[in-house]
Design an enzyme around this catalytic site. Sequence first.
Site, mmCIF file in Angstrom:
data_model
loop_
_atom_site.group_PDB
_atom_site.id
_atom_site.type_symbol
_atom_site.label_atom_id
_atom_site.label_comp_id
_atom_site.label_asym_id
_atom_site.label_seq_id
_atom_site.Cartn_x
_atom_site.Cartn_y
_atom_site.Cartn_z
ATOM 1 N N SER A 72 0.805 -1.222 0.000
ATOM 2 C CA SER A 72 0.000 0.000 0.000
ATOM 3 C C SER A 72 0.839 1.274 0.000
ATOM 4 O O SER A 72 0.337 2.347 -0.323
ATOM 5 C CB SER A 72 -0.955 0.017 1.196
ATOM 6 O OG SER A 72 -0.231 0.167 2.405
ATOM 7 N N LYS A 86 0.689 4.685 6.775
ATOM 8 C CA LYS A 86 0.203 5.527 5.669
ATOM 9 C C LYS A 86 0.867 6.900 5.766
ATOM 10 O O LYS A 86 1.591 7.201 6.707
ATOM 11 C CB LYS A 86 -1.319 5.704 5.729
ATOM 12 C CG LYS A 86 -2.142 4.407 5.780
ATOM 13 C CD LYS A 86 -2.105 3.640 4.486
ATOM 14 C CE LYS A 86 -2.959 2.361 4.606
ATOM 15 N NZ LYS A 86 -2.810 1.477 3.437
#
EC number: 3.4.21.89
Length: 213
Positions: free
Chosen positions: A71, A114
């Site tokens: 990701s 993230k």
Amino acid sequence: MNKENMKMEILDLNNEEDTKTTDEMEPKKPEEKTSPVKEILSWVLTIAFAIVAAILIKNYVIINANIPSGSMENTIQIGDDIFGFRLAYTFSDPKRGDIVIFNAPDSPSEKYIKRVIGLPGETVTIEDGKVYIDGEALEEDYLKSNQSGEDAWTVNAGPYEFKVPQDSYLLLGDNRNGSSDARVWEHTYVSKDDILAKAIFRYYPFDRFGAVK
């Protein structure tokens, strides 16, 4: 008594016994030997101190993360080992562009990594794969999907509008085509209390050894 007799008496007082130092007159003490018990105890205390220090560092200073997904490609790859600094936001707030490790909003027992995109109070919009902060386009040179062809940002590319709460942050992955992030989470935003650390250093693999940014 004449002068010669007086001189002899003075010389006689300075005999060898009187010129000996205190250290020469006192018998030397035998050197003390460290007992096996004391030596073992010293090692035990040293090892115990090292273990306690390691536990404190792990729980309060450093977080060690192994990356299981893509990701955050190409910034962070699958299998990378990352150090995060737990004290990074003790006296400051996360900044846009920081890569953070946090409790997953929809599954707090899991840890995600993230990038901070939206700050408290901002309006973030996404249109055709482009992010805007309060109406201004955000330059994102770290995106995997900056490339053309099959890597172009086409998945969940907008339109979206997010009004970030005052106590929270909007987080997205760098691999926008392959990231589960604020665009799909039921609980969209991440509070500062749920941010565990700032990712600062990749220590493995060695060919990518260095700072994370």
